[in-house]
Design a protein around this motif. Structure first.
Motif, PDB file in Angstrom:
ATOM      1  N   LYS A   1     -17.062 -39.792 -48.709  1.00  0.00           N
ATOM      2  CA  LYS A   1     -17.308 -40.481 -47.457  1.00  0.00           C
ATOM      3  C   LYS A   1     -18.360 -39.769 -46.611  1.00  0.00           C
ATOM      4  CE  LYS A   1     -12.853 -42.819 -47.162  1.00  0.00           C
ATOM      5  NZ  LYS A   1     -11.664 -43.120 -46.332  1.00  0.00           N
ATOM      6  N   VAL A   2     -18.458 -38.458 -46.756  1.00  0.00           N
ATOM      7  CA  VAL A   2     -19.492 -37.708 -46.045  1.00  0.00           C
ATOM      8  C   VAL A   2     -20.877 -38.148 -46.511  1.00  0.00           C
ATOM      9  CG1 VAL A   2     -20.532 -35.422 -45.767  1.00  0.00           C
ATOM     10  CG2 VAL A   2     -18.067 -35.712 -45.521  1.00  0.00           C
ATOM     11  N   ASP A   3     -21.017 -38.424 -47.808  1.00  0.00           N
ATOM     12  CA  ASP A   3     -22.309 -38.873 -48.338  1.00  0.00           C
ATOM     13  C   ASP A   3     -22.751 -40.165 -47.663  1.00  0.00           C
ATOM     14  OD1 ASP A   3     -22.426 -36.715 -50.024  1.00  0.00           O
ATOM     15  OD2 ASP A   3     -21.626 -37.778 -51.767  1.00  0.00           O
ATOM     16  N   PHE A   4     -21.808 -41.075 -47.458  1.00  0.00           N
ATOM     17  CA  PHE A   4     -22.143 -42.341 -46.805  1.00  0.00           C
ATOM     18  C   PHE A   4     -22.594 -42.109 -45.365  1.00  0.00           C
ATOM     19  CE2 PHE A   4     -20.585 -45.507 -43.773  1.00  0.00           C
ATOM     20  CZ  PHE A   4     -21.360 -46.593 -44.137  1.00  0.00           C
ATOM     21  N   ILE A   5     -21.852 -41.294 -44.623  1.00  0.00           N
ATOM     22  CA  ILE A   5     -22.209 -41.041 -43.226  1.00  0.00           C
ATOM     23  C   ILE A   5     -23.566 -40.332 -43.135  1.00  0.00           C
ATOM     24  CG2 ILE A   5     -21.523 -39.864 -41.111  1.00  0.00           C
ATOM     25  CD1 ILE A   5     -19.836 -42.298 -41.783  1.00  0.00           C
ATOM     26  N   SER A   6     -23.833 -39.432 -44.072  1.00  0.00           N
ATOM     27  CA  SER A   6     -25.123 -38.731 -44.075  1.00  0.00           C
ATOM     28  C   SER A   6     -26.268 -39.716 -44.286  1.00  0.00           C
ATOM     29  CB  SER A   6     -25.141 -37.666 -45.171  1.00  0.00           C
ATOM     30  OG  SER A   6     -24.135 -36.701 -44.943  1.00  0.00           O
TER      31      SER A   6
END
Length: 336
Positions: free
Chosen positions: A181-186
């Protein structure tokens, strides 16, 4: 009455911008990690392409092109409204913190709430609007005075402060989230066009179909709000209520756009300026021209960014910032 020469410049500008958009759309259809021959575009559009050609065009290229074009238009109109109601040339949904508010709301929604694949796409604009609306309300409250009204310079400074604070909140949220999910927010923070599928288009089209015509309907009010407050009051404008209504419209347009494109700034800053330089300050003319400039500019940035590095390219938000940041500095120096 608008001078005939201005009307002529307006028509020429609209014609040229539509031509530029069409050229960029055609160029974008053939460019990308999976190449599509330009000689095969028309047969594929008419349903005579191979399975691979039709998949690349209808499932990959066209949705991205349409969503980018619509989002650029929404951001440009939002910027036009913000600059009109604040009488501040530096106002932009990305600069004054509205995009950041939408981003925090989307991050909380995506990271911590249960997601239903059937409703996720359609809830995104509403979630982004909620976050952006709360942020805009706080910025307005801190930058307005009961005696002197809205203070344009204070609004920009307050918005920048909120944007920085919300960036800190975003970092805290990311630090406690799962890696996937961090990848998406980044990607969202970088302005990487991610909502590249037809459902995302159907999710934001109703917002734009209602709010953009409403903005054009309110164009004369925007003209009057650009005057001094005593003058606007003298001609019968209810300044506070008109500003609040138009601020909500600007927030909704920006939220709908960034919910599927990520945190893209400067489109709402540059497009209105260029439009006013071409056709003058009347919003009846400048808003449609800004709309076309914003759509074309974001589409061009995304099209070029996709070609720089394979397979993902450079995010459109980064490409826009490479031009927008120096332009912002130029405006600051010009005003000083």
């Amino acid at each position: 009455m608008i001078h005939p020469a201005v009307i002529r410049k307006y028509r020429i500008a609209v014609g040229l911008l539509i031509a530029l958009i069409l050229v960029t759309v055609v160029a974008g259809m053939g460019m990308g990690y999976s190449k599509l021959s330009y000689g095969r575009l028309i047969p594929t559009l008419l349903g005579h392409g191979t399975f691979k050609e039709e998949f690349v065009l209808y499932s990959v290229r066209l949705p991205r092109i349409v969503i980018t074009l619509l989002s650029g238009m929404a951001l440009a109109v939002s910027g036009s409204i913000l600059q009109g109601i604040t009488r501040n040339d530096l106002a932009d949904p990305g600069i004054v913190g509205i995009n950041s508010g939408a981003g925090v709301a989307i991050a909380v929604f995506f990271l911590f709430l249960p997601l239903d694949p059937g409703t996720f796409v359609y809830l995104l604009p509403a979630v982004a609007f909620a976050g952006a609306f709360v942020t805009a309300g706080l910025i307005y409250a801190f930058s307005a005075s009961r005696h002197s009204g809205l203070q344009p310079v204070k609004l920009v400074l307050t918005g920048v402060g909120f944007s920085m604070a919300l960036s800190g909140v975003m970092i805290v949220l990311i630090s406690s989230a799962e890696r996937s999910k961090v990848d998406f927010i980044s990607r969202w923070l970088a302005g990487n066009i991610w909502g590249t599928d037809w459902p995302f288009i159907w999710a934001i089209v109703p917002w734009l179909a209602i709010l953009i015509p409403f903005t054009l309907y309110k164009a004369n009010r925007l003209n009057l709000l650009g005057l001094s407050e005593p003058t606007a009051v003298g001609v019968g404008v209810a300044i506070r209520s008109e500003r609040i209504v138009l601020l909500v419209v600007a927030v909704a347009l920006a939220a709908a756009a960034v919910s599927v494109t990520g945190g893209i700034a400067f489109i709402g800053l540059m497009a209105p300026h260029i439009a006013k330089a071409i056709v003058g300050p009347r919003h009846q003319l400048s808003v449609p021209v800004a709309l076309l400039i914003g759509g074309w500019f974001l589409l061009l940035a995304d099209t070029i960014g996709r070609q720089v590095v394979d397979p993902d390219g450079i995010p459109a938000g980064v490409m826009v910032a490479l031009i927008g940041a120096p332009y912002f500095m130029y405006l600051l120096l010009k005003r000083s």
